[in-house]
Design an enzyme around this catalytic site. Structure first.
Site, short mmCIF file in Angstrom:
data_model
loop_
_atom_site.label_atom_id
_atom_site.label_comp_id
_atom_site.label_asym_id
_atom_site.label_seq_id
_atom_site.Cartn_x
_atom_site.Cartn_y
_atom_site.Cartn_z
N GLY A 29 0.83 -1.21 0.00
CA GLY A 29 0.00 0.00 0.00
C GLY A 29 0.86 1.25 0.00
O GLY A 29 2.09 1.17 -0.01
N ALA A 83 -2.76 0.00 7.28
CA ALA A 83 -4.08 -0.57 7.57
C ALA A 83 -5.15 0.36 7.02
O ALA A 83 -4.90 1.54 6.77
CB ALA A 83 -4.27 -0.74 9.07
N ASP A 84 -6.32 -0.21 6.83
CA ASP A 84 -7.46 0.60 6.38
C ASP A 84 -8.23 1.15 7.57
O ASP A 84 -8.78 2.25 7.50
CB ASP A 84 -8.36 -0.24 5.47
CG ASP A 84 -7.60 -0.70 4.24
OD1 ASP A 84 -7.13 0.17 3.50
OD2 ASP A 84 -7.44 -1.92 4.05
N GLY A 95 -6.45 -4.96 3.58
CA GLY A 95 -6.85 -5.59 2.32
C GLY A 95 -7.41 -4.63 1.30
O GLY A 95 -7.86 -5.05 0.23
N GLU A 103 -0.42 -10.73 3.48
CA GLU A 103 -0.13 -9.88 4.64
C GLU A 103 -0.34 -10.66 5.93
O GLU A 103 0.45 -10.58 6.88
CB GLU A 103 -1.03 -8.64 4.62
CG GLU A 103 -0.69 -7.68 3.48
CD GLU A 103 -1.67 -6.55 3.31
OE1 GLU A 103 -1.30 -5.58 2.64
OE2 GLU A 103 -2.80 -6.63 3.81
#
Ligand code: 5RP
Length: 218
Positions: A29, A83-84, A95, A103
């Site tokens: 990311g 992280a989201d 994800g 991950e």
């Protein structure tokens, strides 16, 4: 301070968690990309890396950093990834970039998991960010029906195939009150490879980028 500047600041701060002379697990990311660029400045101090996606592996190699096969590695000192969403217990949703399964594997092998994120990712209750679920393609419709029974609204991530050759269902409308239980429940649906909840194995440290500097949450 922009969101990217906060991501860059946490990526820089994460360098302090890199253990010299060991193998480092690398996430996926935009925040992980900032970390890879920082890692390049100390690449001669580490033994190598294990990447959680083809995209991160390519970026690492572009910097001349060795990327190893996880099967040839017995120990990873630290895993560093974005992280989201995160709650205060350091349970995560991950994800957004579709790399959740690799991950989760690299996080499982690693002694320590340092999550790096800007302050927008810290929430009271997770679920506003649609929860990614990696699914074997032939089970897509069955898994979607089972998830709907749990109250979620699964949406196929159109035109996307994971590094493992699978599809992603992004599950909307979840208010995740019991992250560990939901992680287990979703993983028990036949055809699910894994889901983006990292609650059974949460992060150990969260480095949170804020306009006032990097905060460390443990
Ligand atoms: C990829 C991930 C990422 O860590 C997550 O999507 C956060 O991404 P970004 O750092 O770009 O905000 O889980 O699968």
């Amino acid at each position: 301070m922009t969101q990217d500047e906060m991501k860059q600041a946490v990526a820089k701060a994460a360098i302090e968690h890199v253990v010299k002379g060991t193998i480092i697990g690398i996430g996926t990311g935009s925040t992980a990309n900032f970390f890879i660029d920082e890692l390049a400045t100390i690449k001669h101090q580490i033994d190598g890396t294990v990447a959680s996606s083809e995209a991160s592996a390519e970026r690492l190699r572009g910097h001349g950093i060795e990327v190893m096969d996880l099967n040839s590695v017995s120990e990873i000192s630290v895993y560093i990834d974005g992280a989201d969403e995160s709650n205060k217990h350091l349970h995560l949703i991950k994800g957004g970039g579709g790399a959740l399964t690799r991950e989760k594997i690299v996080a499982a092998v690693s002694k320590k998991f340092v999550c790096i994120a800007d302050e927008s990712k810290l929430v009271d209750i997770m679920g506003t960010f649609p929860l990614p679920v990696e699914v074997i393609p032939m089970a897509r419709s069955y898994v979607a029906r089972e998830i709907a029974k749990l109250g979620g609204q699964p949406v196929l991530r159109e035109g996307f195939t994971t590094d493992n050759g699978n599809v992603i269902l992004d599950v909307h409308n979840l208010e995740i009150m019991e992250p560990v239980k939901l992680e287990e429940t979703l993983n028990h649906i036949t055809g699910v490879v894994t889901n983006g909840l990292f609650a059974i194995r949460p992060a150990d440290v969260l480095l949170l980028g804020t306009p006032d500097g990097v905060k460390t949450i443990t």
